[in-house]
Design an enzyme around this catalytic site. Structure first.
Site, PDB file in Angstrom:
ATOM      1  N   MET A   9     -12.187   4.309  -0.100  1.00 41.62           N
ATOM      2  CA  MET A   9     -12.804   4.592   1.198  1.00 41.62           C
ATOM      3  C   MET A   9     -13.497   5.942   1.074  1.00 41.62           C
ATOM      4  O   MET A   9     -13.081   6.945   1.655  1.00 41.62           O
ATOM      5  CB  MET A   9     -11.734   4.576   2.301  1.00 41.62           C
ATOM      6  CG  MET A   9     -11.268   3.153   2.613  1.00 41.62           C
ATOM      7  SD  MET A   9      -9.724   3.117   3.522  1.00 41.62           S
ATOM      8  CE  MET A   9      -8.569   3.205   2.162  1.00 41.62           C
ATOM      9  N   SER A  24       0.846  -1.195   0.000  1.00 38.39           N
ATOM     10  CA  SER A  24       0.000   0.000   0.000  1.00 38.39           C
ATOM     11  C   SER A  24       0.880   1.243   0.000  1.00 38.39           C
ATOM     12  O   SER A  24       1.660   1.474   0.935  1.00 38.39           O
ATOM     13  CB  SER A  24      -0.899   0.021   1.232  1.00 38.39           C
ATOM     14  OG  SER A  24      -1.370   1.338   1.445  1.00 38.39           O
ATOM     15  N   MET A  48      -9.009   8.046   0.242  1.00 46.56           N
ATOM     16  CA  MET A  48      -9.848   8.484   1.371  1.00 46.56           C
ATOM     17  C   MET A  48     -10.353   9.890   1.085  1.00 46.56           C
ATOM     18  O   MET A  48      -9.614  10.726   0.563  1.00 46.56           O
ATOM     19  CB  MET A  48      -9.039   8.486   2.669  1.00 46.56           C
ATOM     20  CG  MET A  48      -8.349   7.161   2.976  1.00 46.56           C
ATOM     21  SD  MET A  48      -7.581   7.177   4.604  1.00 46.56           S
ATOM     22  CE  MET A  48      -6.605   5.652   4.517  1.00 46.56           C
TER      23      MET A  48
HETATM   24  C1  DX5 Z   1      -6.239   1.539   5.968  1.00 43.63           C
HETATM   25  C2  DX5 Z   1      -5.843   1.192   4.542  1.00 43.63           C
HETATM   26  C3  DX5 Z   1      -4.718   0.246   4.481  1.00 43.63           C
HETATM   27  C4  DX5 Z   1      -3.426   0.766   5.049  1.00 43.63           C
HETATM   28  C5  DX5 Z   1      -2.698  -0.388   5.625  1.00 43.63           C
HETATM   29  O1  DX5 Z   1      -7.384   2.306   5.959  1.00 43.63           O
HETATM   30  O2  DX5 Z   1      -6.921   0.607   3.870  1.00 43.63           O
HETATM   31  O3  DX5 Z   1      -4.514  -0.254   3.163  1.00 43.63           O
HETATM   32  O4  DX5 Z   1      -2.610   1.384   4.101  1.00 43.63           O
HETATM   33  O5  DX5 Z   1      -1.620   0.099   6.319  1.00 43.63           O
HETATM   34  P1  DX5 Z   1      -0.749  -0.812   7.287  1.00 43.63           P
HETATM   35  O6  DX5 Z   1      -0.255  -1.957   6.471  1.00 43.63           O
HETATM   36  O7  DX5 Z   1       0.293   0.120   7.751  1.00 43.63           O
HETATM   37  O8  DX5 Z   1      -1.685  -1.284   8.389  1.00 43.63           O
HETATM   38 ZN    ZN Z   2      -6.468  -0.351   1.846  1.00 38.88          ZN
END
Ligand code: DX5
Ligand code: ZN
Length: 226
Positions: A69, A9, A38
Site C-alpha cells: 500500500m 495478516s 504502508m
Molecule cells: C488493511 C490491510 C489488511 C488488514 C486486515 O489495509 O490490507 O490486510 O490487515 O485486517 P483485518 O483482518 O483486521 O480487517
Molecule cells: Zn492487506
C-alpha cells in the site's frame, strides 16, 4: 471448487513476538503469511518494510504475500523481492504503469498480484488479468486493521470470479478486510479463494491456530449473507 487458502495478516500480530506468532499461524494451518506494507502516503499509516519481510522469511517456510500500500511501488520491488517476498501485490491506484510494474515483479522471480480499493471498478484491471496470479479485492478501505467488512463488495467478488471463469484464467481471488468467521462464508460463496485475516487470527483470544481452524470451518459452511 478451488481450495480455500487462509492468509493471516501480521498487522494484527504482537510485534514483540513476531516470529513466534508467525510460527503459531504456520502450525495452525495458515496457507501463507500476509504482510501489509504502508508508507504514510498511499494510506496515512506507516507500518513495515523489507527488514520485517526478511525477519518473517526467516521465521517460516510459508509463502509471503506482500501487500504494497505504497506510492511508486516500482522503486521498492527489488528490495522486497530480495527480502524474501513470494508474491508482491501493488495497488492499481498507485501505479500509472501497471503492465510494466507487473512485468518487473515477474522478472524478479516473484508472483505478481494487484489490489483494488473498494471504489475502484474491475474495469481498471480487466486487461491485466492474464498477467497476474492474484487479485486482492479490498473489502475495507486500505490503511488499518480491525474495520468492518463492506458487504456491498460481494457482487464485485462475484463478477471477478465470473470473468476469471469466462476467460479461462487461474488467478487467486483474495479478499482483504473485515474477514472473520461471520464474513468468510459469504466471501467464499461469492468466489474468494484466499481469505486475508488480521484481527480474526492474531486478535483472537483462543490463539492463531484455533482462529484459523474456525475460519476454515466457517469458509466451508453453507453461505450466509453477513
Ligand atoms: C488493511 C490491510 C489488511 C488488514 C486486515 O489495509 O490490507 O490486510 O490487515 O485486517 P483485518 O483482518 O483486521 O480487517
Ligand atoms: Zn492487506
Amino acid at each position: 471448487m478451488m481450495e480455500i487458502k487462509i492468509a493471516p495478516s501480521i498487522l494484527a500480530a504482537d510485534f514483540g513476538r513476531l516470529a513466534e506468532e508467525v510460527r503459531a499461524a504456520e502450525r495452525g494451518g495458515a496457507s501463507m503469511i500476509h504482510v501489509d506494507v504502508m508508507d504514510g502516503r498511499f494510506v496515512p499509516e506507516i507500518t513495515m518494510g523489507p527488514v520485517v519481510v526478511r525477519a518473517v522469511r526467516e521465521a517460516t517456510r510459508l509463502p509471503l504475500d506482500v501487500h504494497l500500500m505504497i506510492v511508486e511501488p516500482d522503486r521498492h520491488l527489488e528490495a522486497f523481492a530480495h527480502a524474501g517476498a513470494s508474491r508482491l501485490a501493488v495497488h492499481v491506484e498507485a501505479t500509472p504503469h501497471l503492465y510494466q510494474t507487473v512485468r518487473q515483479i515477474a522478472a524478479l522471480g516473484v508472483s505478481p498480484g494487484v489490489a483494488l480499493n473498494p471504489a475502484t471498478p474491475l474495469e481498471q484491471i480487466a486487461w491485466a488479468l492474464p498477467w497476474v496470479e492474484a487479485v486482492i479485492v479490498m473489502t475495507v478501505e486500505p490503511g488499518a486493521g480491525g474495520q468492518a467488512f463492506i458487504p456491498e463488495l460481494l457482487p464485485k467478488i462475484r463478477e471477478l470470479a465470473e470473468r476469471r471463469r469466462a476467460r479461462g484464467l487461474a488467478f487467486e481471488i483474495a479478499v482483504d478486510g473485515g474477514i472473520g468467521p461471520d464474513t468468510a462464508a459469504a466471501a467464499v460463496a461469492s468466489g474468494a479463494t484466499v481469505l486475508v485475516a488480521g484481527t480474526a487470527v492474531f486478535g483472537a483470544p483462543e490463539g492463531p491456530a484455533a482462529a484459523i481452524a474456525r475460519l476454515r470451518e466457517a469458509a466451508t459452511a453453507p453461505s450466509r449473507h453477513p
